[in-house]
Design a protein around this motif. Structure first.
Motif, PDB file in Angstrom:
ATOM      1  N   ALA A 252      37.391  49.890  31.830  1.00  0.00           N
ATOM      2  CA  ALA A 252      38.864  49.427  32.230  1.00  0.00           C
ATOM      3  C   ALA A 252      39.514  50.883  31.694  1.00  0.00           C
ATOM      4  N   GLU A 253      40.658  50.905  32.480  1.00  0.00           N
ATOM      5  CA  GLU A 253      41.637  51.959  32.269  1.00  0.00           C
ATOM      6  C   GLU A 253      42.416  51.181  30.696  1.00  0.00           C
ATOM      7  N   GLY A 254      42.465  52.187  30.002  1.00  0.00           N
ATOM      8  CA  GLY A 254      43.149  52.110  28.655  1.00  0.00           C
ATOM      9  C   GLY A 254      42.405  51.432  27.611  1.00  0.00           C
TER      10      GLY A 254
ATOM     11  N   LEU B  91      47.190  47.129  26.788  1.00  0.00           N
ATOM     12  CA  LEU B  91      47.642  46.730  28.382  1.00  0.00           C
ATOM     13  C   LEU B  91      46.502  47.479  29.167  1.00  0.00           C
ATOM     14  N   VAL B  92      45.765  46.421  29.872  1.00  0.00           N
ATOM     15  CA  VAL B  92      44.635  46.678  30.605  1.00  0.00           C
ATOM     16  C   VAL B  92      44.951  46.429  32.286  1.00  0.00           C
ATOM     17  N   LYS B  93      44.300  47.240  33.080  1.00  0.00           N
ATOM     18  CA  LYS B  93      44.466  47.019  34.308  1.00  0.00           C
ATOM     19  C   LYS B  93      43.041  46.275  34.630  1.00  0.00           C
ATOM     20  N   LEU B  94      43.015  45.167  35.470  1.00  0.00           N
ATOM     21  CA  LEU B  94      42.145  44.211  35.780  1.00  0.00           C
ATOM     22  C   LEU B  94      41.201  44.746  36.936  1.00  0.00           C
ATOM     23  N   HIS B  95      39.753  44.528  36.697  1.00  0.00           N
ATOM     24  CA  HIS B  95      39.054  44.900  37.781  1.00  0.00           C
ATOM     25  C   HIS B  95      39.264  44.122  39.055  1.00  0.00           C
ATOM     26  N   GLU B  96      38.746  44.558  40.107  1.00  0.00           N
ATOM     27  CA  GLU B  96      38.843  43.629  41.547  1.00  0.00           C
ATOM     28  C   GLU B  96      38.155  42.483  41.197  1.00  0.00           C
ATOM     29  N   SER B  97      36.871  42.463  40.579  1.00  0.00           N
ATOM     30  CA  SER B  97      35.903  41.486  40.475  1.00  0.00           C
ATOM     31  C   SER B  97      36.528  40.376  39.528  1.00  0.00           C
ATOM     32  N   THR B  98      37.273  40.698  38.623  1.00  0.00           N
ATOM     33  CA  THR B  98      37.945  39.816  37.801  1.00  0.00           C
ATOM     34  C   THR B  98      39.108  39.144  38.342  1.00  0.00           C
ATOM     35  N   ILE B  99      39.960  39.707  39.062  1.00  0.00           N
ATOM     36  CA  ILE B  99      41.066  39.207  39.736  1.00  0.00           C
ATOM     37  C   ILE B  99      40.341  38.241  40.755  1.00  0.00           C
TER      38      ILE B  99
ATOM     39  N   PHE C 179      45.045  30.332  40.739  1.00  0.00           N
ATOM     40  CA  PHE C 179      46.328  30.627  41.272  1.00  0.00           C
ATOM     41  C   PHE C 179      46.667  30.048  42.826  1.00  0.00           C
ATOM     42  N   GLY C 180      47.615  29.327  42.867  1.00  0.00           N
ATOM     43  CA  GLY C 180      48.074  28.514  44.245  1.00  0.00           C
ATOM     44  C   GLY C 180      48.445  29.674  45.156  1.00  0.00           C
ATOM     45  N   PRO C 181      48.601  29.495  46.255  1.00  0.00           N
ATOM     46  CA  PRO C 181      49.227  30.380  47.421  1.00  0.00           C
ATOM     47  C   PRO C 181      50.537  30.890  47.143  1.00  0.00           C
ATOM     48  N   ASP C 182      51.259  30.093  46.481  1.00  0.00           N
ATOM     49  CA  ASP C 182      52.626  30.593  46.165  1.00  0.00           C
ATOM     50  C   ASP C 182      52.830  31.490  44.927  1.00  0.00           C
ATOM     51  N   GLU C 183      51.748  31.472  44.227  1.00  0.00           N
ATOM     52  CA  GLU C 183      51.765  31.996  42.825  1.00  0.00           C
ATOM     53  C   GLU C 183      51.076  33.496  43.075  1.00  0.00           C
ATOM     54  N   THR C 184      52.053  34.265  42.522  1.00  0.00           N
ATOM     55  CA  THR C 184      51.498  35.813  42.400  1.00  0.00           C
ATOM     56  C   THR C 184      50.522  36.071  41.228  1.00  0.00           C
ATOM     57  N   GLN C 185      49.333  36.650  41.688  1.00  0.00           N
ATOM     58  CA  GLN C 185      48.702  36.837  40.253  1.00  0.00           C
ATOM     59  C   GLN C 185      48.647  38.101  39.761  1.00  0.00           C
ATOM     60  N   PRO C 186      49.031  38.111  38.390  1.00  0.00           N
ATOM     61  CA  PRO C 186      48.907  39.483  37.589  1.00  0.00           C
ATOM     62  C   PRO C 186      47.448  40.045  37.860  1.00  0.00           C
ATOM     63  N   THR C 187      47.893  41.563  37.840  1.00  0.00           N
ATOM     64  CA  THR C 187      46.640  42.431  38.153  1.00  0.00           C
ATOM     65  C   THR C 187      46.630  43.170  36.706  1.00  0.00           C
ATOM     66  N   GLN C 188      47.314  42.873  35.821  1.00  0.00           N
ATOM     67  CA  GLN C 188      47.031  43.679  34.405  1.00  0.00           C
ATOM     68  C   GLN C 188      46.987  42.439  33.520  1.00  0.00           C
ATOM     69  N   ALA C 189      46.669  42.965  32.137  1.00  0.00           N
ATOM     70  CA  ALA C 189      46.729  41.799  30.851  1.00  0.00           C
ATOM     71  C   ALA C 189      46.845  42.573  29.724  1.00  0.00           C
ATOM     72  N   LEU C 190      47.014  41.702  28.635  1.00  0.00           N
ATOM     73  CA  LEU C 190      47.285  42.309  27.341  1.00  0.00           C
ATOM     74  C   LEU C 190      46.090  41.765  26.878  1.00  0.00           C
ATOM     75  N   SER C 191      45.190  42.755  26.071  1.00  0.00           N
ATOM     76  CA  SER C 191      43.961  42.052  25.858  1.00  0.00           C
ATOM     77  C   SER C 191      43.685  42.584  24.397  1.00  0.00           C
TER      78      SER C 191
END
Ligand code: GLP
Length: 270
Positions: free
Chosen positions: A149-151, A162-170, A177-189
């Motif tokens: 992971a980056e970071g 602060l980390v950038k999430l992998h495609e597989s995790t996303i 996440f519902g169709p109207d909800e934006t899924q974050p691609t980063q996280a604090l871990s």
């Protein structure tokens, strides 16, 4: 020298949840103001359901306890339906006597992630965790610390970041996440280094065949950044692992191939 890891094979998720909550209850009996590290995800659902039902039966009180959540999406408002703060508020605060002030979650809406992460590491050093719940991702991540992971570099020394999430995790978490909800691609871990320094007892749960390969890599492969979960083998205290038969398949096959369990593992049925 790390302690031998106790691996329990369980028939079903509810047996694993009951054993996990027994461990939580024992920790609380010894220390009513115990501090617990929480995790999210489908794996943890039966554990939180068991905590709620024991509270309802007056067998468990979290009135003096504190919870520290492993991670949080970024950016996300704390009140967002998919934030990990909301996940824990609904599953623990709303259904037990844990006070609202007892729930600690990284602020996914912070304007200064670096400062928030440094403050979190300091907070955990001052208030170490007695028992940390852990799930595992399909690529072997714990919290949101992913392989490569980056970071996140030199994981055993890494702090909260602060980390950038992998495609597989996303992809894996998109189901929440519902169709109207934006899924974050980063996280604090939380960092692996922080966990190794501050946690007394890790309890790692995994269910289903998609967790079989990462569990075998974590417990039988090399301890390395390629498998963030493998660092539980460097824990300063105790580690308990609970696996259903599907999640244990590759581990058991590997053990059989090697002609027996390695000295760092003790395998039992529950
Ligand atoms: C997320 C969480 C992890 C969790 C993982 C597995 O990535 N940050 O803490 O272990 O999901 O989730 P699930 O239990 O739904 O498979």
């Amino acid at each position: 020298m790390p302690e031998v890891i106790e691996v329990f094979l369980v028939e079903c998720r509810s047996v694993a949840a009951r054993h996990t909550v027994d461990l939580i209850a024992q920790t609380l009996a010894a220390k009513p103001g115990a501090r617990f590290g929480s995790a999210t995800g489908g794996t943890m659902e039966p554990v939180y359901a068991e905590i709620a039902s024991r509270y309802a039966e007056r067998q468990l009180s979290l009135a003096k306890a504190e919870i520290f959540q492993l991670d949080e999406y970024y950016p996300i408002e704390p009140w967002h339906p998919q934030s990990y703060r909301t996940f824990l508020r609904q599953r623990v605060v709303d259904v037990t006597d844990l006070p609202r002030s007892g729930l600690n979650v990284l602020n996914g809406a912070t304007s200064d992630p670096k400062r928030t992460c440094a403050w979190w590491d300091q907070k955990l050093k001052e208030r170490p965790v007695d028992l940390q719940l852990l799930g595992i991702g399909v690529e072997g991540h714990i919290a949101f610390v992913e392989a490569g992971a980056e970071g996140a570099r030199e994981l055993p020394k890494s702090g909260t970041s602060l980390v950038k999430l992998h495609e597989s995790t996303i992809r894996a978490n998109s189901r929440y996440f519902g169709p109207d909800e934006t899924q974050p691609t980063q996280a604090l871990s939380v960092g692996i280094g922080t966990l190794l320094e501050t946690v007394e007892h890790f309890v790692l749960l995994a269910f289903g065949s998609e967790k079989s390969r990462p569990m075998a890599a974590a417990l039988l492969g090399d301890v390395s950044d390629a498998s963030p979960a493998s660092y539980v083998r460097e824990a300063k205290g105790k580690t308990t692992v609970l696996l259903d038969h599907a999640a244990a398949a590759d581990l058991l096959a590997g053990i059989q191939k090697q002609g027996g369990a390695p000295p760092h593992l003790s395998i039992k049925c529950l």
